[in-house]
Design a protein around this motif. Structure first.
Motif, PDB file in Angstrom:
ATOM      1  N   ALA A 123       0.855  -1.196   0.000  1.00  0.00           N
ATOM      2  CA  ALA A 123       0.000   0.000   0.000  1.00  0.00           C
ATOM      3  C   ALA A 123       0.887   1.241   0.000  1.00  0.00           C
ATOM      4  CB  ALA A 123      -0.891  -0.003   1.229  1.00  0.00           C
ATOM      5  N   LYS A 124       0.392   2.269  -0.679  1.00  0.00           N
ATOM      6  CA  LYS A 124       1.154   3.520  -0.762  1.00  0.00           C
ATOM      7  C   LYS A 124       0.629   4.532   0.254  1.00  0.00           C
ATOM      8  CE  LYS A 124       2.193   3.369  -5.706  1.00  0.00           C
ATOM      9  NZ  LYS A 124       1.511   2.221  -6.303  1.00  0.00           N
ATOM     10  N   TYR A 125       1.307   5.648   0.331  1.00  0.00           N
ATOM     11  CA  TYR A 125       0.782   6.841   1.004  1.00  0.00           C
ATOM     12  C   TYR A 125       1.274   8.020   0.185  1.00  0.00           C
ATOM     13  CZ  TYR A 125       5.499   7.012   2.972  1.00  0.00           C
ATOM     14  OH  TYR A 125       6.861   7.040   3.120  1.00  0.00           O
ATOM     15  N   SER A 224      -3.833   5.212 -14.237  1.00  0.00           N
ATOM     16  CA  SER A 224      -4.386   3.868 -14.465  1.00  0.00           C
ATOM     17  C   SER A 224      -5.733   3.663 -13.783  1.00  0.00           C
ATOM     18  CB  SER A 224      -3.386   2.832 -13.939  1.00  0.00           C
ATOM     19  OG  SER A 224      -3.021   3.158 -12.621  1.00  0.00           O
ATOM     20  N   ARG A 225      -6.036   4.449 -12.759  1.00  0.00           N
ATOM     21  CA  ARG A 225      -7.238   4.188 -11.949  1.00  0.00           C
ATOM     22  C   ARG A 225      -8.418   5.089 -12.283  1.00  0.00           C
ATOM     23  NH1 ARG A 225      -6.278  -0.539  -9.073  1.00  0.00           N
ATOM     24  NH2 ARG A 225      -4.199  -0.473  -8.143  1.00  0.00           N
ATOM     25  N   THR A 226      -8.173   6.148 -13.067  1.00  0.00           N
ATOM     26  CA  THR A 226      -9.228   7.147 -13.235  1.00  0.00           C
ATOM     27  C   THR A 226     -10.469   6.601 -13.942  1.00  0.00           C
ATOM     28  OG1 THR A 226      -7.791   9.055 -13.069  1.00  0.00           O
ATOM     29  CG2 THR A 226      -9.772   9.365 -14.351  1.00  0.00           C
ATOM     30  N   ILE A 234     -16.353   6.770  -7.666  1.00  0.00           N
ATOM     31  CA  ILE A 234     -15.501   6.768  -6.468  1.00  0.00           C
ATOM     32  C   ILE A 234     -14.724   8.080  -6.525  1.00  0.00           C
ATOM     33  CG2 ILE A 234     -13.504   5.670  -5.356  1.00  0.00           C
ATOM     34  CD1 ILE A 234     -14.502   2.998  -6.654  1.00  0.00           C
ATOM     35  N   LYS A 235     -14.281   8.398  -7.712  1.00  0.00           N
ATOM     36  CA  LYS A 235     -13.544   9.638  -7.983  1.00  0.00           C
ATOM     37  C   LYS A 235     -14.523  10.574  -8.695  1.00  0.00           C
ATOM     38  CE  LYS A 235      -8.899  10.284  -9.714  1.00  0.00           C
ATOM     39  NZ  LYS A 235      -7.715   9.596 -10.222  1.00  0.00           N
ATOM     40  N   ARG A 236     -14.616  11.835  -8.278  1.00  0.00           N
ATOM     41  CA  ARG A 236     -15.606  12.727  -8.873  1.00  0.00           C
ATOM     42  C   ARG A 236     -15.005  13.793  -9.772  1.00  0.00           C
ATOM     43  NH1 ARG A 236     -20.810  11.514  -7.366  1.00  0.00           N
ATOM     44  NH2 ARG A 236     -20.993  12.420  -9.435  1.00  0.00           N
TER      45      ARG A 236
HETATM   46  N1  FAQ Z   1       1.595   9.763  -3.976  1.00  0.00           N
HETATM   47  O1  FAQ Z   1      -4.410   6.367 -11.400  1.00  0.00           O
HETATM   48  P1  FAQ Z   1      -3.997   7.290 -10.309  1.00  0.00           P
HETATM   49  C1  FAQ Z   1      -3.518  14.751   3.342  1.00  0.00           C
HETATM   50  C2  FAQ Z   1      -0.565   6.438  -7.164  1.00  0.00           C
HETATM   51  S1  FAQ Z   1      -4.267  13.415   2.641  1.00  0.00           S
HETATM   52  C3  FAQ Z   1       1.680   8.418  -3.979  1.00  0.00           C
HETATM   53  O2  FAQ Z   1      -4.194   8.742 -10.541  1.00  0.00           O
HETATM   54  P2  FAQ Z   1      -6.056   7.322  -8.297  1.00  0.00           P
HETATM   55  C4  FAQ Z   1      -3.992  15.226   4.679  1.00  0.00           C
HETATM   56  C5  FAQ Z   1      -1.988   5.905  -7.069  1.00  0.00           C
HETATM   57  O3  FAQ Z   1      -2.269   5.501  -5.742  1.00  0.00           O
HETATM   58  C6  FAQ Z   1      -3.385  13.171   1.128  1.00  0.00           C
HETATM   59  N2  FAQ Z   1       1.018   7.657  -4.894  1.00  0.00           N
HETATM   60  O4  FAQ Z   1      -4.692   6.823  -8.937  1.00  0.00           O
HETATM   61  C7  FAQ Z   1      -2.849  15.709   5.446  1.00  0.00           C
HETATM   62  C8  FAQ Z   1      -1.926   4.758  -8.042  1.00  0.00           C
HETATM   63  O5  FAQ Z   1      -1.178   3.689  -7.459  1.00  0.00           O
HETATM   64  P3  FAQ Z   1      -1.750   2.188  -7.329  1.00  0.00           P
HETATM   65  C9  FAQ Z   1      -3.783  11.926   0.491  1.00  0.00           C
HETATM   66  C10 FAQ Z   1       0.260   8.299  -5.797  1.00  0.00           C
HETATM   67  O6  FAQ Z   1      -6.256   6.586  -7.048  1.00  0.00           O
HETATM   68  C11 FAQ Z   1      -2.305  16.963   5.252  1.00  0.00           C
HETATM   69  C12 FAQ Z   1      -1.009   5.275  -9.135  1.00  0.00           C
HETATM   70  O7  FAQ Z   1      -0.226   6.297  -8.528  1.00  0.00           O
HETATM   71  N3  FAQ Z   1      -5.075  12.080  -0.132  1.00  0.00           N
HETATM   72  O8  FAQ Z   1      -2.664  15.254   2.729  1.00  0.00           O
HETATM   73  C13 FAQ Z   1       0.125   9.683  -5.820  1.00  0.00           C
HETATM   74  O9  FAQ Z   1      -7.163   7.303  -9.301  1.00  0.00           O
HETATM   75  C14 FAQ Z   1      -1.236  17.415   6.011  1.00  0.00           C
HETATM   76  C15 FAQ Z   1      -1.775   5.837 -10.321  1.00  0.00           C
HETATM   77  O10 FAQ Z   1      -2.481   7.054  -9.958  1.00  0.00           O
HETATM   78  C16 FAQ Z   1      -5.739  11.021  -0.615  1.00  0.00           C
HETATM   79  O11 FAQ Z   1      -5.287   9.900  -0.533  1.00  0.00           O
HETATM   80  C17 FAQ Z   1       0.813  10.425  -4.860  1.00  0.00           C
HETATM   81  N4  FAQ Z   1       0.765  11.760  -4.819  1.00  0.00           N
HETATM   82  O12 FAQ Z   1      -5.798   8.876  -7.964  1.00  0.00           O
HETATM   83  C18 FAQ Z   1      -2.299  14.895   6.450  1.00  0.00           C
HETATM   84  C19 FAQ Z   1      -7.083  11.311  -1.231  1.00  0.00           C
HETATM   85  N5  FAQ Z   1      -0.693  10.019  -6.832  1.00  0.00           N
HETATM   86  O13 FAQ Z   1      -2.635   2.200  -6.146  1.00  0.00           O
HETATM   87  C20 FAQ Z   1      -1.223  15.341   7.213  1.00  0.00           C
HETATM   88  C21 FAQ Z   1      -7.754  10.079  -1.760  1.00  0.00           C
HETATM   89  C22 FAQ Z   1      -1.056   8.875  -7.432  1.00  0.00           C
HETATM   90  O14 FAQ Z   1      -2.454   1.912  -8.593  1.00  0.00           O
HETATM   91  C23 FAQ Z   1      -0.699  16.618   6.996  1.00  0.00           C
HETATM   92  N6  FAQ Z   1      -7.099   9.571  -2.936  1.00  0.00           N
HETATM   93  N7  FAQ Z   1      -0.483   7.846  -6.809  1.00  0.00           N
HETATM   94  O15 FAQ Z   1      -0.536   1.351  -7.103  1.00  0.00           O
HETATM   95  C24 FAQ Z   1      -7.338  10.043  -4.177  1.00  0.00           C
HETATM   96  O16 FAQ Z   1      -8.083  10.977  -4.384  1.00  0.00           O
HETATM   97  C25 FAQ Z   1      -6.662   9.344  -5.322  1.00  0.00           C
HETATM   98  O17 FAQ Z   1      -6.244   8.078  -4.864  1.00  0.00           O
HETATM   99  C26 FAQ Z   1      -5.433  10.119  -5.926  1.00  0.00           C
HETATM  100  C27 FAQ Z   1      -4.801   9.250  -7.024  1.00  0.00           C
HETATM  101  C28 FAQ Z   1      -5.931  11.422  -6.535  1.00  0.00           C
HETATM  102  C29 FAQ Z   1      -4.387  10.405  -4.861  1.00  0.00           C
END
Ligand code: FAQ
Length: 331
Positions: A123-125, A224-226, A234-236
Motif C-alpha cells: 500500500a502507498k501513502y 491507471s485508476r481514473t 468513487i472519484k468525482r
Molecule cells: N503519492 O491512477 P492514479 C492529506 C498512485 S491526505 C503516492 O491517478 P487514483 C492530509 C496511485 O495511488 C493526502 N502515490 O490513482 C494531510 C496509483 O497507485 P496504485 C492523500 C500516488 O487513485 C495533510 C497510481 O499512482 N489524499 O494530505 C500519488 O485514481 C497534512 C496511479 O495514480 C488522498 O489519498 C501520490 N501523490 O488517484 C495529512 C485522497 N498520486 O494504487 C497530514 C484520496 C497517485 O495503482 C498533513 N485519494 N499515486 O498502485 C485520491 O483521491 C486518489 O487516490 C489520488 C490518485 C488522486 C491520490
C-alpha cells in the motif's frame, strides 16, 4: 429515482437471487448513476470493493504518515499558541486516519492487514510526506499548500459513491479547511515579518510547491485508476482538473503574501481563464512513489518502530474488550 424504488429492483433479495452477474452489474451501475450511495452490506462488484479498499486505506496511511513531518516541530513551535494549534492539527490528522481505517474495515479488510500492506510496501501513502521539514516556515507551507491541496481533492470526495467514505469526508474537510487557514496564518506572519522571516517563507514555498502539485497524481492520460474510479463515481473529478483548481486559487494567495511561485512558466491565460504552468518533474514523482524520496525510509522505519512499541496497548485493549464481552454474556 428515490432510493426505495431503486432498491425494489436491485436490492430486493428475492429478485437479486434470480439475477445473473450481468444483470447485477447493470443494476449496480444504474444505482450509482442515480447518485445513490453504496453501503457496506450492499452487493457490489469485487473490483469496486478492492478499488475502494486501495484508495481509502492509502488515504488513511497518508493521514497517519503525514503526522510525522509536522510532529517534528511540536517541541520547537515558537509560541505556546503556535504549539497548541499544531498539536490540535496533528491530532486531527490521527482522527482522519481512524475514520478512514474504519470506513475501509466495513469493506471486509482488517486494520492489521492494512498496516501490514503499508509495512510491506503493497500500500502507498501520499508522496508529499517524504519531504523533510527543515524550519518553522515549512509548517506554514504544509498547512497552506499540503492541506490546501488535500482539501481541494477531498471536497470532491464528499460525493464519492461509497457511503462510509463520503460521510467521513464531510468532517475531514471541515477540519482540513482549518488546517489550511492555520498554515496560511503562519505564512502571512513570516512573509510580512523581518527580511529573514520572509526569506524563510519563500524558501519553504520553493520546496513545497511542486510536491504539493504532485499530490494530485499523474496526468489523467497517465492515470491507471481514473477510468474505473470515475465510472463508479468513487472519484468525482480528474487529477488535472483538481490540480488546476488548486493552482488557480493558490496563486492569488501567494501574491497577497508577496511571495513568488517557483515556476518561471506560470502565467494567467485570458482565453482559458486559468493559470498555465510549467511541467511537474515526473521522474522525481515516480522515484518518490517507488520509495526513493528524501525521507521514505525514515518515515517507514519510524512507523514500524512505533507500531511495535504500541503492541502492548493493542493487546490490553483486546483483553479489556474480551472481559467486557464476557461480563455482558454473563447477564
Ligand atoms: N503519492 O491512477 P492514479 C492529506 C498512485 S491526505 C503516492 O491517478 P487514483 C492530509 C496511485 O495511488 C493526502 N502515490 O490513482 C494531510 C496509483 O497507485 P496504485 C492523500 C500516488 O487513485 C495533510 C497510481 O499512482 N489524499 O494530505 C500519488 O485514481 C497534512 C496511479 O495514480 C488522498 O489519498 C501520490 N501523490 O488517484 C495529512 C485522497 N498520486 O494504487 C497530514 C484520496 C497517485 O495503482 C498533513 N485519494 N499515486 O498502485 C485520491 O483521491 C486518489 O487516490 C489520488 C490518485 C488522486 C491520490
Amino acid at each position: 429515482m428515490p432510493r426505495k424504488q431503486h432498491r425494489a429492483g436491485y436490492y430486493d433479495k428475492k429478485i437479486a437471487k434470480r439475477m445473473d452477474i450481468q444483470e447485477k452489474l447493470h443494476a449496480f451501475q444504474q444505482y450509482i448513476d442515480a447518485e445513490e450511495k453504496i453501503e457496506p452490506k450492499d452487493w457490489m462488484p469485487e473490483e469496486y470493493r478492492t478499488h475502494n479498499i486501495r484508495q481509502i486505506s492509502q488515504h488513511a496511511h497518508s493521514e497517519v504518515i503525514g503526522m510525522q513531518p509536522e510532529g517534528n516541530w511540536i517541541t520547537r513551535a515558537p509560541t505556546l499558541r503556535a504549539k497548541k494549534i499544531l498539536l490540535a492539527k496533528i491530532q486531527d490528522e490521527a482522527g482522519h486516519g481512524l475514520y478512514l481505517y474504519s470506513a475501509a474495515e466495513t469493506l471486509g479488510i482488517s486494520r492489521d492487514e492494512m498496516i501490514q500492506q503499508l509495512h510491506t510496501g503493497k500500500a502507498k501513502y501520499s508522496s508529499v510526506f517524504n519531504y523533510p521539514t527543515l524550519n518553522w516556515a515549512d509548517i506554514g507551507a504544509i498547512g497552506w499548500l499540503v492541506d490546501g491541496a488535500a482539501v481541494t481533492n477531498q471536497l470532491s470526495l464528499r460525493r464519492t459513491s461509497f457511503g462510509p467514505y463520503a460521510r467521513a469526508m464531510f468532517r475531514i474537510c471541515n477540519e482540513e479547511s482549518f488546517h489550511q487557514r492555520q498554515g496560511y496564518e503562519i505564512m502571512l506572519k513570516m512573509a510580512k515579518g523581518t527580511k529573514d522571516q520572509k526569506e524563510m517563507a519563500q524558501d519553504a514555498l520553493n520546496r513545497w510547491w511542486w510536491p504539493a502539485l504532485m499530490m494530485f497524481g499523474p496526468h489523467d492520460n497517465q492515470s491507471s485508476r481514473t477510468t474505473k474510479g470515475m465510472l463508479w463515481k468513487i472519484k468525482r473529478a480528474g487529477n488535472d482538473e483538481l490540480r488546476q483548481r488548486f493552482i488557480d486559487k493558490t496563486v492569488p494567495q501567494s501574491e497577497f503574501l508577496g511571495l513568488t511561485i517557483p515556476d518561471a512558466a506560470l502565467s494567467w491565460n485570458e482565453t482559458t481563464g486559468h493559470y498555465d504552468t510549467g511541467e511537474i518533474n515526473w521522474d522525481e514523482f515516480n522515484r518518490v512513489v517507488a520509495g526513493d524520496g528524501p525521507c521514505n525510509r525514515e518515515r517507514m522505519d519510524h512507523h514500524k518502530r512505533v507500531h511495535e512499541e504500541g503492541a502492548w496497548v493493542r493487546a490490553a485493549a483486546a483483553a479489556f474488550a474480551d472481559k467486557q464481552k464476557g461480563m455482558a454474556d454473563a447477564f
